[in-house]
Design a protein around this motif. Structure first.
Motif, mmCIF file in Angstrom:
data_model
loop_
_atom_site.group_PDB
_atom_site.id
_atom_site.type_symbol
_atom_site.label_atom_id
_atom_site.label_comp_id
_atom_site.label_asym_id
_atom_site.label_seq_id
_atom_site.Cartn_x
_atom_site.Cartn_y
_atom_site.Cartn_z
ATOM 1 N N ASP A 1 6.692 -5.250 -11.334
ATOM 2 C CA ASP A 1 5.471 -6.041 -11.145
ATOM 3 C C ASP A 1 5.156 -6.957 -12.319
ATOM 4 N N ALA B 1 3.160 6.162 -5.926
ATOM 5 C CA ALA B 1 3.023 6.124 -7.385
ATOM 6 C C ALA B 1 1.795 6.902 -7.844
ATOM 7 N N ASP C 1 0.831 -1.204 0.000
ATOM 8 C CA ASP C 1 0.000 0.000 0.000
ATOM 9 C C ASP C 1 0.863 1.251 0.000
ATOM 10 N N ARG D 1 2.084 1.956 -3.447
ATOM 11 C CA ARG D 1 1.028 2.508 -4.297
ATOM 12 C C ARG D 1 0.786 3.988 -3.996
ATOM 13 N N ARG D 2 0.952 4.382 -2.746
ATOM 14 C CA ARG D 2 0.744 5.784 -2.374
ATOM 15 C C ARG D 2 1.793 6.697 -3.001
ATOM 16 N N LEU E 1 5.310 4.982 -11.058
ATOM 17 C CA LEU E 1 4.455 3.919 -11.600
ATOM 18 C C LEU E 1 5.098 3.244 -12.795
#
Length: 242
Positions: free
Chosen positions: A207, A193, A187, A190-191, A200
């Motif tokens: 990924d 990106a 998480d 993701r914050r 990203l």
């Protein structure tokens, strides 16, 4: 008292000897810090010092509590400790597990390792063994990752010194955030990106096909397999019950 045949600079309050003095009283804590392969050789010389009032603390990789009990049958308590490399600068993590400890002994062992960084008691010995690969070996993995990142950064025009400084400081900061955060690291990634942003684009490579997850899974599994092999090697036969 430190028993070591190799001369070393020790503090004034510490006595260093090349062999065990005949008049050495049984200590409150006996710390084993030899190569695991030397345990069978060193233990007979030390076993007489480890009576019911002694806590035997081992920092030997892949040596189980039951193996320690075999070599130190009269010891009052046994502790298995798994420190990692940053202990050398007081920022390490030492995973601990033990047998026969009361609250006083546990507090004493915690205080013994506190100057090295964080002392973390594990729920059981299996968890402590896992710490050998997760925290004990991981500094080397981080160094290798930093090396690869620095090489990639040089390709973007940075000097190696600049790249390593940027990477090291970023690792320290990110690690501190992870320690303090009440969040999953996925998480947190993701914050960072933003949609369509720089981070990203890089995460997309990590990924793709679960490349990073598979790589780290294979890395940790290989280290764990080797740790299990070493553990079996150091077990006496027959192994005593705890």
């Amino acid at each position: 008292t430190v028993v070591d045949p190799a001369p070393a600079n020790v503090p004034d309050a510490v006595q260093q000897v090349a062999s065990i003095p005949a008049d050495l009283a049984p200590p409150t804590v006996l710390v084993l810090a030899v190569k695991p392969q030397k345990l069978a050789e060193a233990a007979p010389m030390l076993a007489a010092l480890a009576g019911p009032g002694t806590i035997v603390v081992s920092v030997l990789a892949a040596v189980e509590l039951a193996t320690l009990r075999h070599y130190f049958p009269n010891a009052g308590a046994l502790v298995r400790a798994v420190p990692n490399l940053p202990a050398a600068i007081g920022r390490g993590l030492t995973a601990l597990t033990g047998h026969g400890l009361d609250d006083t002994a546990r507090a004493l062992v915690t205080a013994l390792f506190a100057p090295l960084g964080t002392a973390l008691w594990m729920d059981d010995e299996a968890s402590c063994a896992a710490a050998t690969t997760v925290s004990g070996a991981t500094p080397a993995f981080f160094f290798r990752i930093a090396d690869a990142m620095a090489t990639a950064s040089e390709a973007q025009g940075l000097s190696r010194d600049q790249a390593l400084r940027l990477i090291a400081e970023t690792m320290v900061g990110a690690g501190a955030m992870l320690c303090e955060a009440d969040a999953d690291p996925a998480d947190m990634a993701r914050r960072v990106a933003s949609p369509g942003g720089v981070t990203l684009a890089g995460l997309a490579i990590l990924d793709e096909g679960d490349a990073l997850e598979r790589l780290m899974g294979d890395t940790i599994a290989a280290a764990a397999t080797r740790n299990a092999e070493m553990t079996r090697t150091f077990r006496p036969d027959p192994l005593p019950e705890q």
